[in-house]
Design a protein around this motif. Sequence first.
Motif, PDB file in Angstrom:
ATOM      1  N   UNK A 103       0.845  -1.200   0.000  1.00 25.98           N
ATOM      2  CA  UNK A 103       0.000   0.000   0.000  1.00 25.98           C
ATOM      3  C   UNK A 103       0.880   1.251   0.000  1.00 25.98           C
ATOM      4  N   UNK A 104       1.942   1.246   0.813  1.00 26.59           N
ATOM      5  CA  UNK A 104       2.877   2.380   0.828  1.00 26.59           C
ATOM      6  C   UNK A 104       3.484   2.597  -0.556  1.00 26.59           C
ATOM      7  N   UNK A 105       3.958   1.513  -1.180  1.00 28.99           N
ATOM      8  CA  UNK A 105       4.582   1.629  -2.500  1.00 28.99           C
ATOM      9  C   UNK A 105       3.578   2.125  -3.534  1.00 28.99           C
ATOM     10  N   UNK A 111       8.202  -7.591  -6.292  1.00 33.40           N
ATOM     11  CA  UNK A 111       7.890  -6.357  -7.026  1.00 33.40           C
ATOM     12  C   UNK A 111       7.891  -5.151  -6.089  1.00 33.40           C
ATOM     13  N   UNK A 112       7.341  -5.318  -4.896  1.00 38.26           N
ATOM     14  CA  UNK A 112       7.317  -4.217  -3.928  1.00 38.26           C
ATOM     15  C   UNK A 112       8.722  -3.836  -3.497  1.00 38.26           C
ATOM     16  N   UNK A 113       9.554  -4.832  -3.241  1.00 38.36           N
ATOM     17  CA  UNK A 113      10.936  -4.556  -2.837  1.00 38.36           C
ATOM     18  C   UNK A 113      11.695  -3.859  -3.963  1.00 38.36           C
ATOM     19  N   UNK A 114      11.490  -4.302  -5.205  1.00 39.89           N
ATOM     20  CA  UNK A 114      12.155  -3.655  -6.345  1.00 39.89           C
ATOM     21  C   UNK A 114      11.727  -2.195  -6.435  1.00 39.89           C
ATOM     22  N   UNK A 115      10.432  -1.934  -6.247  1.00 39.03           N
ATOM     23  CA  UNK A 115       9.972  -0.546  -6.306  1.00 39.03           C
ATOM     24  C   UNK A 115      10.616   0.283  -5.198  1.00 39.03           C
ATOM     25  N   UNK A 116      10.577  -0.221  -3.961  1.00 36.81           N
ATOM     26  CA  UNK A 116      11.065   0.554  -2.820  1.00 36.81           C
ATOM     27  C   UNK A 116      12.580   0.758  -2.879  1.00 36.81           C
ATOM     28  N   UNK A 117      13.319  -0.268  -3.315  1.00 37.63           N
ATOM     29  CA  UNK A 117      14.780  -0.208  -3.264  1.00 37.63           C
ATOM     30  C   UNK A 117      15.392   0.398  -4.527  1.00 37.63           C
ATOM     31  N   UNK A 118      14.759   0.199  -5.685  1.00 37.53           N
ATOM     32  CA  UNK A 118      15.357   0.647  -6.941  1.00 37.53           C
ATOM     33  C   UNK A 118      14.615   1.820  -7.573  1.00 37.53           C
ATOM     34  N   UNK A 148      -6.412 -11.385  -0.816  1.00 37.51           N
ATOM     35  CA  UNK A 148      -6.857 -12.758  -1.067  1.00 37.51           C
ATOM     36  C   UNK A 148      -5.617 -13.607  -1.297  1.00 37.51           C
ATOM     37  N   UNK A 149      -5.020 -14.124  -0.212  1.00 34.00           N
ATOM     38  CA  UNK A 149      -3.668 -14.704  -0.302  1.00 34.00           C
ATOM     39  C   UNK A 149      -3.560 -15.980  -1.140  1.00 34.00           C
ATOM     40  N   UNK A 150      -2.601 -15.935  -2.047  1.00 31.79           N
ATOM     41  CA  UNK A 150      -2.115 -17.100  -2.789  1.00 31.79           C
ATOM     42  C   UNK A 150      -0.598 -17.012  -2.664  1.00 31.79           C
ATOM     43  N   UNK A 151       0.005 -17.993  -2.021  1.00 30.49           N
ATOM     44  CA  UNK A 151       1.382 -17.883  -1.551  1.00 30.49           C
ATOM     45  C   UNK A 151       2.374 -17.485  -2.638  1.00 30.49           C
ATOM     46  N   UNK A 152       2.407 -18.194  -3.774  1.00 30.39           N
ATOM     47  CA  UNK A 152       3.446 -17.870  -4.761  1.00 30.39           C
ATOM     48  C   UNK A 152       3.207 -16.509  -5.397  1.00 30.39           C
ATOM     49  N   UNK A 153       1.953 -16.071  -5.488  1.00 28.89           N
ATOM     50  CA  UNK A 153       1.685 -14.726  -5.993  1.00 28.89           C
ATOM     51  C   UNK A 153       2.068 -13.670  -4.957  1.00 28.89           C
ATOM     52  N   UNK A 154       1.918 -14.005  -3.676  1.00 27.23           N
ATOM     53  CA  UNK A 154       2.362 -13.087  -2.639  1.00 27.23           C
ATOM     54  C   UNK A 154       3.876 -12.897  -2.694  1.00 27.23           C
ATOM     55  N   UNK A 155       4.591 -13.971  -2.961  1.00 27.39           N
ATOM     56  CA  UNK A 155       6.051 -13.876  -3.068  1.00 27.39           C
ATOM     57  C   UNK A 155       6.443 -13.015  -4.264  1.00 27.39           C
ATOM     58  N   UNK A 156       5.771 -13.211  -5.395  1.00 28.47           N
ATOM     59  CA  UNK A 156       6.048 -12.385  -6.575  1.00 28.47           C
ATOM     60  C   UNK A 156       5.723 -10.921  -6.296  1.00 28.47           C
ATOM     61  N   UNK A 157       4.631 -10.663  -5.588  1.00 23.85           N
ATOM     62  CA  UNK A 157       4.268  -9.300  -5.222  1.00 23.85           C
ATOM     63  C   UNK A 157       5.263  -8.682  -4.258  1.00 23.85           C
ATOM     64  N   UNK A 158       5.765  -9.498  -3.342  1.00 24.21           N
ATOM     65  CA  UNK A 158       6.784  -9.009  -2.411  1.00 24.21           C
ATOM     66  C   UNK A 158       8.034  -8.580  -3.166  1.00 24.21           C
TER      67      UNK A 158
END
Length: 109
Positions: A22-24, A72-79, A60-70
Amino acid sequence: MLMQGFFEVLWVLSLVLLLMAVFAFIDGALRRTDAYTAADKKTKPFWLIILGLTIAVNIYPILFLQIAGLIATIVYIVDVRPALKQVTGNGPRKGGSSSDGPYGPFNGR
């Protein structure tokens, strides 16, 4: 009792991932559209779609999609975010005096 503690930890972790996304998303929405291309990153709609999907996947959690989203979020925040801040002038200053130290001017005393 052990399983209940495990699920509580997973719930807290899921909440943290959702708040990061949400922050990103909000940060990405507030940035200028031309800053993305000036920083040589993907377009603003691309990042808003990816981060919006990340928020939906965390609701609506789906584990492997949550990992992919994580990721993407880290790439946005860090890069992407630091590059956008630098392009728009909100990032760390470049240059300055040759006597500037990490906490201000160095006077040699």
